[in-house]
Design a protein around this motif. Structure first.
Motif, PDB file in Angstrom:
ATOM      1  N   SER A 126       0.813  -1.236  -0.102  1.00 52.67           N
ATOM      2  CA  SER A 126      -0.155  -0.060  -0.112  1.00 52.67           C
ATOM      3  C   SER A 126       1.100   1.193   0.066  1.00 52.67           C
ATOM      4  N   HIS A 127       2.067   1.073  -0.164  1.00 52.96           N
ATOM      5  CA  HIS A 127       3.103   2.412  -0.073  1.00 52.96           C
ATOM      6  C   HIS A 127       4.506   1.920  -0.476  1.00 52.96           C
ATOM      7  N   CYS A 128       4.724   2.362  -1.786  1.00 49.84           N
ATOM      8  CA  CYS A 128       6.122   2.160  -2.396  1.00 49.84           C
ATOM      9  C   CYS A 128       6.347   3.469  -3.411  1.00 49.84           C
ATOM     10  N   HIS A 129       7.516   3.848  -3.235  1.00 49.59           N
ATOM     11  CA  HIS A 129       7.985   4.771  -4.077  1.00 49.59           C
ATOM     12  C   HIS A 129       8.927   4.208  -5.201  1.00 49.59           C
ATOM     13  N   LEU A 130       8.183   3.875  -6.107  1.00 49.13           N
ATOM     14  CA  LEU A 130       8.932   3.045  -7.170  1.00 49.13           C
ATOM     15  C   LEU A 130       9.534   3.828  -7.971  1.00 49.13           C
ATOM     16  N   ILE A 139       1.730  16.256  -2.194  1.00 56.49           N
ATOM     17  CA  ILE A 139       3.121  16.885  -1.807  1.00 56.49           C
ATOM     18  C   ILE A 139       3.378  16.595  -0.482  1.00 56.49           C
ATOM     19  N   HIS A 140       4.474  15.818  -0.332  1.00 57.96           N
ATOM     20  CA  HIS A 140       4.787  15.324   0.730  1.00 57.96           C
ATOM     21  C   HIS A 140       5.358  16.499   1.855  1.00 57.96           C
ATOM     22  N   PRO A 141       5.242  16.182   2.973  1.00 56.46           N
ATOM     23  CA  PRO A 141       5.724  17.122   4.098  1.00 56.46           C
ATOM     24  C   PRO A 141       7.280  17.526   3.703  1.00 56.46           C
ATOM     25  N   GLY A 195      -1.978  11.866  -2.246  1.00 52.38           N
ATOM     26  CA  GLY A 195      -0.896  11.521  -1.115  1.00 52.38           C
ATOM     27  C   GLY A 195       0.518  11.438  -1.961  1.00 52.38           C
ATOM     28  N   GLU A 196       1.326  11.539  -1.235  1.00 48.27           N
ATOM     29  CA  GLU A 196       1.400  11.429   0.085  1.00 48.27           C
ATOM     30  C   GLU A 196       1.565  12.985   0.712  1.00 48.27           C
ATOM     31  N   ILE A 197       0.558  13.014   1.870  1.00 49.06           N
ATOM     32  CA  ILE A 197       0.550  14.443   2.615  1.00 49.06           C
ATOM     33  C   ILE A 197       0.741  14.144   4.006  1.00 49.06           C
ATOM     34  N   ALA A 203      -2.988   6.004   7.152  1.00 48.46           N
ATOM     35  CA  ALA A 203      -2.088   6.618   8.054  1.00 48.46           C
ATOM     36  C   ALA A 203      -0.698   5.416   7.853  1.00 48.46           C
ATOM     37  N   HIS A 204       0.189   6.028   6.942  1.00 44.00           N
ATOM     38  CA  HIS A 204       1.199   4.966   6.603  1.00 44.00           C
ATOM     39  C   HIS A 204       2.364   5.060   7.687  1.00 44.00           C
ATOM     40  N   ALA A 205       3.181   3.870   7.730  1.00 43.12           N
ATOM     41  CA  ALA A 205       4.146   3.797   8.789  1.00 43.12           C
ATOM     42  C   ALA A 205       3.615   4.278  10.217  1.00 43.12           C
ATOM     43  N   THR A 229       5.523  -1.642   2.280  1.00 41.15           N
ATOM     44  CA  THR A 229       6.840  -1.649   2.453  1.00 41.15           C
ATOM     45  C   THR A 229       7.723  -0.362   2.639  1.00 41.15           C
ATOM     46  N   ASP A 230       7.119   0.812   2.258  1.00 44.31           N
ATOM     47  CA  ASP A 230       7.695   2.055   2.055  1.00 44.31           C
ATOM     48  C   ASP A 230       8.952   2.081   1.164  1.00 44.31           C
ATOM     49  N   ALA A 231       9.235   1.059   0.455  1.00 48.38           N
ATOM     50  CA  ALA A 231      10.491   0.980  -0.128  1.00 48.38           C
ATOM     51  C   ALA A 231      10.743   2.328  -1.154  1.00 48.38           C
TER      52      ALA A 231
HETATM   53 ZN    ZN Z   1       6.013   7.591   1.783  1.00 50.09          ZN
END
Ligand code: ZN
Length: 267
Positions: A5-9, A62-64, A95-97, A158-160, A208-210
């Motif tokens: 559900s979360h991977c920065h490919l 836009i990520h913090p 996301g990711e926000i 709510a990731h990680a 994974t948040d890979a």
């Molecule tokens: Zn992330």
């Protein structure tokens, strides 16, 4: 079936193409990968990845950690891109926000305000389009919750996640599920392991948040989405449940909170 559900490919850290990384994960039994954007510069990239890989979907936001170099035009651009992407079934969330009050330069008072501004404006975009959000939560649980109560979105992830049981319950009351990944594999991560073991399974998704958050068996090497089956096995062991149940329920949970992905799964 398993969903990362979360991977920065698109991250350069992989040292391989997104297709190579995604194919390796597919071969390991990872059926879907959710790829969040982090800034305006990669909006087109994540959409492109999803277009070229049948098992990838994407989010725009836009990520913090990218707020210091973002501006008002980026928020306007995001709103336009989201409007255009509503026709694309592979677009699943904003996301990711979120808010990061851990990184020193992001903790300064002016930057805290700036982060809040970007967070709130992006919640409004999600609300206006009826979209779920993918949240970055770092030392910011209560501040994130406060704005979620003001600007009602349709839930999300709510990731990680790391926080108290009370904070976890507050997120789930607002329609969120909590993302758990490689951090669970470290025996010293007592709070995360306790949450992962005790929360209702209906509130948990896997990630994974890979290329970040390498699990213990890889650390400090680069994480990949192909690690997800082993991460699922860690959760199964912590909860004393069969891994097949973990896979089935966490997949159902992603489909519930990201309904556009849920529709693709059923197609
Ligand atoms: Zn992330």
């Amino acid at each position: 079936m398993l969903v990362d559900s979360h991977c920065h490919l698109d991250a350069v850290e992989f040292g391989r193409t997104p297709a190579e990384v995604a194919d390796e994960a597919s071969a390991q039994g990872v059926d879907w990968i959710v790829v969040p954007a982090v800034e305006r510069a990669n909006f087109a990239t994540v959409a492109e990845i999803a277009r070229h890989h049948p098992r990838c979907v994407y989010a725009l936001g836009i990520h913090p950690m990218y707020v210091p170099r973002a501006d008002e035009q980026d928020l306007q651009r995001l709103r336009e891109q989201v409007a255009a992407a509503m026709d694309d079934p592979r677009f699943v969330a904003v996301g990711e926000i979120g808010l990061d009050f851990f990184v020193p330069e992001l903790k300064e008072p002016a930057m805290r305000d700036r982060q809040q501004h970007f967070y709130i404006e992006q919640l409004k975009i999600a609300r206006d389009f009826g979209l779920p959000v993918i949240l970055h939560v770092r030392r910011s649980q209560d501040q994130l919750l406060k704005q979620l109560r003001r600007f009602r979105v349709s839930g999300g992830i709510a990731h990680a996640f790391n926080g108290s049981e009370q904070q976890a319950a507050a997120f789930t009351d607002l329609g969120f599920v909590l993302g758990f990944g490689g951090a669970m594999s470290f025996t010293r991560a007592l709070q995360i392991r306790r949450l992962a073991a005790n929360l209702p399974l209906s509130n948990i998704v896997l990630e994974t948040d890979a290329p970040d958050i390498s699990p213990a068996w890889l650390h400090p090497a680069i994480n990949t989405p192909a690690q997800l089956p082993r991460i699922a096995a860690v959760l199964a062991e912590l909860r004393g449940q069969p891994v097949a149940d973990i896979a089935r329920h966490t997949t159902q949970n992603v489909a519930r909170v990201l309904p556009r992905l849920g529709s693709l799964m059923m197609a």
